[in-house]
Structure formats: C-alpha cells, structure tokens
Write a protein that holds these residues in place. Structure first.
Motif, PDB file in Angstrom:
ATOM      1  N   GLY A  52       0.819  -1.206   0.000  1.00 42.88           N
ATOM      2  CA  GLY A  52       0.000   0.000   0.000  1.00 42.88           C
ATOM      3  C   GLY A  52       0.854   1.258   0.000  1.00 42.88           C
ATOM      4  N   GLY A  53       0.328   2.321  -0.565  1.00 42.16           N
ATOM      5  CA  GLY A  53       1.097   3.541  -0.723  1.00 42.16           C
ATOM      6  C   GLY A  53       1.027   4.504   0.438  1.00 42.16           C
ATOM      7  N   ILE A  54       0.315   4.143   1.517  1.00 44.08           N
ATOM      8  CA  ILE A  54       0.146   5.023   2.677  1.00 44.08           C
ATOM      9  C   ILE A  54       0.930   4.468   3.855  1.00 44.08           C
ATOM     10  CG2 ILE A  54      -1.528   6.073   4.245  1.00 44.08           C
ATOM     11  CD1 ILE A  54      -1.882   6.955   1.352  1.00 44.08           C
ATOM     12  N   ASP A  55       1.826   5.262   4.432  1.00 48.22           N
ATOM     13  CA  ASP A  55       2.497   4.858   5.681  1.00 48.22           C
ATOM     14  C   ASP A  55       1.463   4.810   6.793  1.00 48.22           C
ATOM     15  OD1 ASP A  55       5.023   4.736   4.514  1.00 48.22           O
ATOM     16  OD2 ASP A  55       5.458   6.839   4.945  1.00 48.22           O
ATOM     17  N   TRP A  56       1.434   3.678   7.542  1.00 46.12           N
ATOM     18  CA  TRP A  56       0.346   3.524   8.526  1.00 46.12           C
ATOM     19  C   TRP A  56       0.806   2.639   9.684  1.00 46.12           C
ATOM     20  CZ3 TRP A  56      -3.965   6.351   8.323  1.00 46.12           C
ATOM     21  CH2 TRP A  56      -5.012   6.034   9.191  1.00 46.12           C
ATOM     22  N   ASP A  57       0.963   3.227  10.881  1.00 43.89           N
ATOM     23  CA  ASP A  57       1.246   2.484  12.109  1.00 43.89           C
ATOM     24  C   ASP A  57       2.405   1.496  11.965  1.00 43.89           C
ATOM     25  OD1 ASP A  57      -0.723   3.824  13.456  1.00 43.89           O
ATOM     26  OD2 ASP A  57      -2.211   2.225  13.324  1.00 43.89           O
ATOM     27  N   GLY A  58       3.513   1.962  11.415  1.00 43.01           N
ATOM     28  CA  GLY A  58       4.676   1.104  11.274  1.00 43.01           C
ATOM     29  C   GLY A  58       4.650   0.198  10.067  1.00 43.01           C
ATOM     30  N   GLY A  59       3.590   0.267   9.304  1.00 45.82           N
ATOM     31  CA  GLY A  59       3.480  -0.521   8.082  1.00 45.82           C
ATOM     32  C   GLY A  59       2.865   0.339   6.991  1.00 45.82           C
ATOM     33  N   TYR A  60       1.962  -0.257   6.230  1.00 45.64           N
ATOM     34  CA  TYR A  60       1.371   0.451   5.100  1.00 45.64           C
ATOM     35  C   TYR A  60      -0.123   0.138   5.008  1.00 45.64           C
ATOM     36  CZ  TYR A  60       6.286   0.766   3.903  1.00 45.64           C
ATOM     37  OH  TYR A  60       7.630   1.009   3.958  1.00 45.64           O
ATOM     38  N   ALA A  61      -0.823   0.990   4.295  1.00 42.59           N
ATOM     39  CA  ALA A  61      -2.239   0.772   4.006  1.00 42.59           C
ATOM     40  C   ALA A  61      -2.511   1.270   2.591  1.00 42.59           C
ATOM     41  CB  ALA A  61      -3.119   1.513   5.010  1.00 42.59           C
ATOM     42  N   PHE A  62      -3.652   0.867   2.050  1.00 43.12           N
ATOM     43  CA  PHE A  62      -3.998   1.295   0.696  1.00 43.12           C
ATOM     44  C   PHE A  62      -4.788   2.589   0.674  1.00 43.12           C
ATOM     45  CE2 PHE A  62      -2.885  -3.108   0.036  1.00 43.12           C
ATOM     46  CZ  PHE A  62      -2.125  -3.019  -1.131  1.00 43.12           C
ATOM     47  N   PHE A  63      -5.378   2.961   1.828  1.00 44.19           N
ATOM     48  CA  PHE A  63      -6.074   4.240   1.932  1.00 44.19           C
ATOM     49  C   PHE A  63      -6.135   4.615   3.410  1.00 44.19           C
ATOM     50  CE2 PHE A  63      -9.285   1.016   2.429  1.00 44.19           C
ATOM     51  CZ  PHE A  63     -10.068   1.477   3.467  1.00 44.19           C
ATOM     52  N   ARG A  64      -6.459   5.868   3.662  1.00 42.12           N
ATOM     53  CA  ARG A  64      -6.472   6.388   5.029  1.00 42.12           C
ATOM     54  C   ARG A  64      -7.829   6.202   5.693  1.00 42.12           C
ATOM     55  NH1 ARG A  64      -1.909   9.350   5.582  1.00 42.12           N
ATOM     56  NH2 ARG A  64      -0.947  10.094   3.636  1.00 42.12           N
ATOM     57  N   ARG A  65      -7.796   6.149   7.012  1.00 45.00           N
ATOM     58  CA  ARG A  65      -9.004   6.249   7.820  1.00 45.00           C
ATOM     59  C   ARG A  65      -8.963   7.555   8.593  1.00 45.00           C
ATOM     60  NH1 ARG A  65     -12.237   1.781   9.167  1.00 45.00           N
ATOM     61  NH2 ARG A  65     -11.622  -0.199   8.205  1.00 45.00           N
ATOM     62  N   LYS A  66     -10.122   8.004   9.024  1.00 51.27           N
ATOM     63  CA  LYS A  66     -10.198   9.189   9.865  1.00 51.27           C
ATOM     64  C   LYS A  66      -9.788   8.833  11.296  1.00 51.27           C
ATOM     65  CE  LYS A  66     -13.880  11.246   7.078  1.00 51.27           C
ATOM     66  NZ  LYS A  66     -15.283  11.731   7.053  1.00 51.27           N
ATOM     67  N   PRO A  67      -9.529   9.835  12.161  1.00 54.74           N
ATOM     68  CA  PRO A  67      -9.131   9.534  13.539  1.00 54.74           C
ATOM     69  C   PRO A  67     -10.097   8.617  14.293  1.00 54.74           C
ATOM     70  CG  PRO A  67      -8.700  11.837  13.065  1.00 54.74           C
ATOM     71  CD  PRO A  67      -9.440  11.279  11.871  1.00 54.74           C
ATOM     72  N   ASP A  68     -11.396   8.669  13.946  1.00 55.09           N
ATOM     73  CA  ASP A  68     -12.367   7.783  14.603  1.00 55.09           C
ATOM     74  C   ASP A  68     -12.460   6.429  13.913  1.00 55.09           C
ATOM     75  OD1 ASP A  68     -13.675   8.393  12.261  1.00 55.09           O
ATOM     76  OD2 ASP A  68     -15.478   9.204  13.209  1.00 55.09           O
ATOM     77  N   ARG A  69     -11.560   6.171  12.943  1.00 56.93           N
ATOM     78  CA  ARG A  69     -11.432   4.921  12.207  1.00 56.93           C
ATOM     79  C   ARG A  69     -12.544   4.703  11.184  1.00 56.93           C
ATOM     80  NH1 ARG A  69      -7.472   1.915  12.889  1.00 56.93           N
ATOM     81  NH2 ARG A  69      -8.486   0.150  11.836  1.00 56.93           N
TER      82      ARG A  69
END
Length: 215
Positions: A52-69
């Motif tokens: 995934g192209g998004i840096d996320w919590d020490g790994g990666y994701a394909f898209f972002r979530r909002k702070p409330d998930r």
C-alpha cells in the motif's frame, strides 16, 4: 524491490493462462502479509503482491481512515483511482497478462470492493476477506456473474455482524455470483479458510483459459 506506477511489489513467475492474484494486504502490514496464504491456497497460481502507498502504524495501508477509524471516502476514491491506473498500466506493459483476481484482506478488501464498484471489468473476480462496504449508498454497476468470495469472522471485533452481509447484498444486487463463508475466528485468518479459497479458485477458474487483452 521492483516498483511500478509508484507501487512496490513482489511477484511470482507467471505460468499457464490462469488469471494472476493481485494480493492487497491489511492495515499496518506490507506486501509479504498474504504470501503464505497464496502459497497455501493457490499453489501454482501467479501472483502480484502490492505494498500500500500510505504509511500507517509502522506498516502500510492502501487508503487512510479518519481519527475515529471511519473510512476517509475522499482518500479512498483517490487511492482507488491510483490502483485502477496501476492495473491498467500493468496490463498494457505485460507486467500481468490477464485482468487479475483481487485478493484483499481488511483494508485491502475494502479497496478491492471499491475497485469493482469503479470498474467491474478491471478484475476477473475477487476474494474479499473481512470486508466493509466502501459506500452503502453508492449505485453498484452491473457485473453479471462476476465471481466474488466473501470471508467473514464470526468473532471479528473490527466488523459488525452485518458488515459482510451488506457487502454480499450490494454485489448480488448488481448480478455478481457471490459466495460467502463465516469462519469461527476473529479478524485474523482461520486455518480452514485457505482450503475454502483454494476450492473456490479451482471450481471458479480452473481449467479456465482467459483470452489475452487486445493490444
């Protein structure tokens, strides 16, 4: 590690005419997460596993979530477009020779569903593991007989019991051929699910020969 259209990936050597598996990992993971699943459930099938192209919590994701998930629908649409462009370019350049079978887990399953809603023709089918609908109010385009496998966890604390049911209903309403299973597990994969995926692939696609895309 190879890179194509800004996506890092690992892939197997393509053999035969089976459509490749496009492996899409979950949040905070990377392109190696689903390799054991592909080895157990789809031995001999070609695969292309993306990071995934998004840096996320020490790994990666394909898209972002909002702070409330909750889903960030704007970013999901943007990243779905990027992934759609990747698939189109991969077909044009021969990185893959047939429209892929999307294999998404969690975050990857959501963007896989989003891809199908954007363009059903971009994939030969999909395996959605622990999915969530990208948008319950969107109009899903017709996809007659598109094969989709949905796998839910009975004790999944990240999904409501009705989440998988809604995904199934959305795609069935569009004419897709949807099969669903619920395993006695949480958000993680259950040992039984590899066999379910393997059986579904064999029954759905083998010995299917897919015509190459016209150049």
């Amino acid at each position: 590690m190879p890179e194509h259209q800004a996506f890092h990936y690992v892939r197997s050597v393509a053999t035969g005419d089976r459509p490749p598996l496009l492996l899409l990992h979950g949040s905070s993971r990377d392109e190696t997460e689903l390799l054991p699943l592909a080895g157990n459930a789809a031995l001999g099938w070609p695969y292309l596993s993306l990071r995934g192209g998004i840096d996320w919590d020490g790994g990666y994701a394909f898209f972002r979530r909002k702070p409330d998930r909750t889903l960030d629908s704007v970013d999901l649409a943007l990243q779905t477009g990027r992934l759609h462009d990747f698939i189109a370019t991969a077909l044009e350049t021969g990185l893959i020779t047939h429209p892929p079978i999307l294999v998404g887990f969690s975050n990857g399953a959501i963007i896989a569903a989003s891809l199908l809603i954007r363009d059903p023709a971009c994939a030969a089918g999909a395996i959605l593991i622990r999915p969530l609908s990208p948008d319950l109010d969107t109009l899903v385009p017709d996809m007659p007989a598109k094969p989709i496998l949905v796998l839910a966890g009975e004790y999944d604390d990240r999904r409501a019991p009705e989440d998988a049911i809604r995904v199934v209903a959305q795609f069935q309403a569009a004419g897709a051929h949807v099969i669903s299973h619920t395993a006695p597990t949480g958000h993680d994969l259950h040992d039984r699910e590899s066999a379910i995926i393997g059986d579904w692939l064999a029954q759905t696609f083998f010995p299917l020969v897919v015509e190459k895309q016209p150049r």
